[in-house]
Design an enzyme around this catalytic site. Structure first.
Site, PDB file in Angstrom:
ATOM      1  N   GLU A  52       0.853  -1.266  -0.107  1.00  0.00           N
ATOM      2  CA  GLU A  52       0.029  -0.027  -0.078  1.00  0.00           C
ATOM      3  C   GLU A  52       0.877   1.275   0.036  1.00  0.00           C
ATOM      4  O   GLU A  52       1.988   1.253   0.282  1.00  0.00           O
ATOM      5  CB  GLU A  52      -0.962   0.000   1.095  1.00  0.00           C
ATOM      6  CG  GLU A  52      -0.133  -0.091   2.390  1.00  0.00           C
ATOM      7  CD  GLU A  52      -1.137   0.489   3.695  1.00  0.00           C
ATOM      8  OE1 GLU A  52      -1.809   1.419   3.551  1.00  0.00           O
ATOM      9  OE2 GLU A  52      -1.340  -0.051   4.563  1.00  0.00           O
ATOM     10  N   LYS A 113      -6.197  10.896   1.156  1.00  0.00           N
ATOM     11  CA  LYS A 113      -5.969   9.547   1.603  1.00  0.00           C
ATOM     12  C   LYS A 113      -7.139   8.552   0.853  1.00  0.00           C
ATOM     13  O   LYS A 113      -8.491   9.068   1.317  1.00  0.00           O
ATOM     14  CB  LYS A 113      -6.296   9.459   2.922  1.00  0.00           C
ATOM     15  CG  LYS A 113      -6.031   8.113   3.769  1.00  0.00           C
ATOM     16  CD  LYS A 113      -6.118   8.057   5.452  1.00  0.00           C
ATOM     17  CE  LYS A 113      -5.856   6.702   5.812  1.00  0.00           C
ATOM     18  NZ  LYS A 113      -5.993   6.944   7.348  1.00  0.00           N
ATOM     19  N   SER A 167     -14.178   0.804   9.811  1.00  0.00           N
ATOM     20  CA  SER A 167     -13.179   0.852   8.654  1.00  0.00           C
ATOM     21  C   SER A 167     -13.689   0.123   7.381  1.00  0.00           C
ATOM     22  O   SER A 167     -14.366  -0.798   7.404  1.00  0.00           O
ATOM     23  CB  SER A 167     -11.797   0.392   8.975  1.00  0.00           C
ATOM     24  OG  SER A 167     -11.352   0.232   7.528  1.00  0.00           O
ATOM     25  N   ALA A 168     -13.813   0.822   6.288  1.00  0.00           N
ATOM     26  CA  ALA A 168     -14.320   0.004   4.831  1.00  0.00           C
ATOM     27  C   ALA A 168     -13.309  -1.021   4.452  1.00  0.00           C
ATOM     28  O   ALA A 168     -13.490  -1.901   3.610  1.00  0.00           O
ATOM     29  CB  ALA A 168     -14.312   1.128   3.829  1.00  0.00           C
ATOM     30  N   LYS A 186      -4.975  -2.153  13.945  1.00  0.00           N
ATOM     31  CA  LYS A 186      -4.215  -1.105  14.669  1.00  0.00           C
ATOM     32  C   LYS A 186      -4.709  -0.828  16.073  1.00  0.00           C
ATOM     33  O   LYS A 186      -5.692  -1.327  16.450  1.00  0.00           O
ATOM     34  CB  LYS A 186      -4.555   0.265  13.840  1.00  0.00           C
ATOM     35  CG  LYS A 186      -3.592   0.279  12.518  1.00  0.00           C
ATOM     36  CD  LYS A 186      -4.319   1.735  11.800  1.00  0.00           C
ATOM     37  CE  LYS A 186      -3.610   1.654  10.358  1.00  0.00           C
ATOM     38  NZ  LYS A 186      -4.325   0.843   9.536  1.00  0.00           N
TER      39      LYS A 186
END
Length: 367
Positions: A52, A113, A167-168, A186
């Site tokens: 990423e 982002k 989160s997606a 995280k």
């Protein structure tokens, strides 16, 4: 219909985009640019690992961000694996950013982002962007890449029962059959709730040589998981079994950081509490929360968390390369393997980047 929309040859290009930042992408611009090196490696059945870009556009401070990004690519090449760093350059989602593009994106302030929902927007507006786990996984799969190494995954935020802040990454991975190597989610997230959501989405979570789910900065988050694998070859067998079953979801490999290099677990709760309190005081929410919290943790720990972050990433890149190599070896020994067997008559397979990625096209069309 399972998985993602079918790949079409017109959607990919191995020619560089000339779209300028801030301008319209134009009807002639490719939907996705796949670097020629990546196309050739996939066609030849060689191992490829997706990486990423948000780790160097949003996750790490300069100049460490660029050094880590280039080190990851070099680490894979030295292991005989082709790196495919993914991001958006001048409005073109790119699988296999060049060194020049990585260098450029790592130096831009205020970069977008880009999660999956943002891809069409930044593409249409000709903007640069760093891709999250969700967008990177989607683009890797569209290009035919089976393995993706990252640092930590997104998940359920604390208080999500009221804020719905999830989160997606999770919903995308539920419909994207890649393999993601991470050190867990995280540490700033509600890990228990995230694991519950992974279960709801039928996403398998497998520990690498452990059944203790890692907590990114720490080896053990305090949560148990049901399965573990002991080698890259064993992980490859799980991935091949998923593909033979034509299941649409990702396989998550949880790879803990070396216990000797983790943050002291007894300090972590206090560090996280202070980070959350400061975010609440400043009204930081949404996708701005993660970089803010990680930056606060870095300052609170005097830079120690940054070193753990980098060590986490190194370990996941290394393991991603080993699993990609095991998958390529298994495919070669079986005369093509599940990545190309049984699906070669699917429309458009032979023209997809990598040629041998027919399994991906079959999953996308629900074959």
């Amino acid at each position: 219909m399972t998985g993602l929309p079918p790949s079409t040859p017109a959607a990919f290009s191995s020619a560089a985009s000339t779209t300028a930042p801030g301008s319209s992408a134009g009807s002639a611009a490719p939907a996705v640019h796949v670097a020629e090196e990546v196309v050739r490696a996939l066609a030849d059945g060689r191992p490829v690992v997706a990486l990423e870009s948000t780790i160097f556009t949003h996750g790490l401070p300069r100049p460490r961000n660029l050094a880590v990004a280039l080190e990851a690519e070099r680490q894979l090449r030295e292991a005989g694996v082709v790196p495919a760093t993914i991001g958006v350059h001048a409005g073109v989602p790119t699988v296999g950013l060049s060194t020049e593009q990585i260098t450029e994106l790592s130096a831009i302030d205020g970069l977008d982002k880009v999660s999956l929902r943002d891809l069409p927007v930044v593409a249409a507006l000709g903007r640069h962007g760093g891709t999250t786990v969700a967008a990177t996984a989607f683009l890797a799969h569209r290009a035919g890449i089976r393995v993706f190494s990252t640092g930590g995954l997104g998940g359920v935020h604390f208080g999500a029962s009221e804020s719905f802040d999830e989160s997606a990454d999770m919903t995308t991975l539920a419909a994207t059959p890649v393999t993601v190597i991470s050190a867990g989610v995280k540490s700033i997230l509600d890990i228990r709730a995230t694991l519950e959501r992974f279960e709801t989405f039928n996403i398998p979570v497998i520990g690498y040589r452990t059944r203790k789910y890692p907590g990114f900065y720490v080896t053990d988050s305090g949560h148990e998981i049901n399965f573990s694998v002991e080698s890259p070859e064993e992980a490859a067998k799980v991935i091949d079994a998923r593909d033979r079953l034509d299941l649409p979801q990702a396989v998550l490999i949880a790879n803990p950081v070396d216990p000797a290099k983790q943050l002291p677990p007894e300090e972590l709760d206090g560090i996280l509490a202070r980070a959350w309190a400061e975010a609440e005081r400043q009204g930081i929410t949404g996708n701005a929360a993660t970089p803010f919290l990680l930056d606060h943790i870095q300052r609170d720990t005097g830079g120690r968390s940054l070193e753990v972050n980098v060590e986490v990433y190194r370990g996941n890149v290394r393991l991603g390369g080993e699993i990609a190599t095991a998958l390529a070896a298994a495919a070669a020994s079986s005369g093509g393997g599940p990545a190309s067997s049984g699906d070669s008559d699917s429309p458009g397979d032979s023209a997809a980047p990598g040629g041998s990625a027919g399994r991906n096209s079959a999953a996308q069309t629900g074959a």
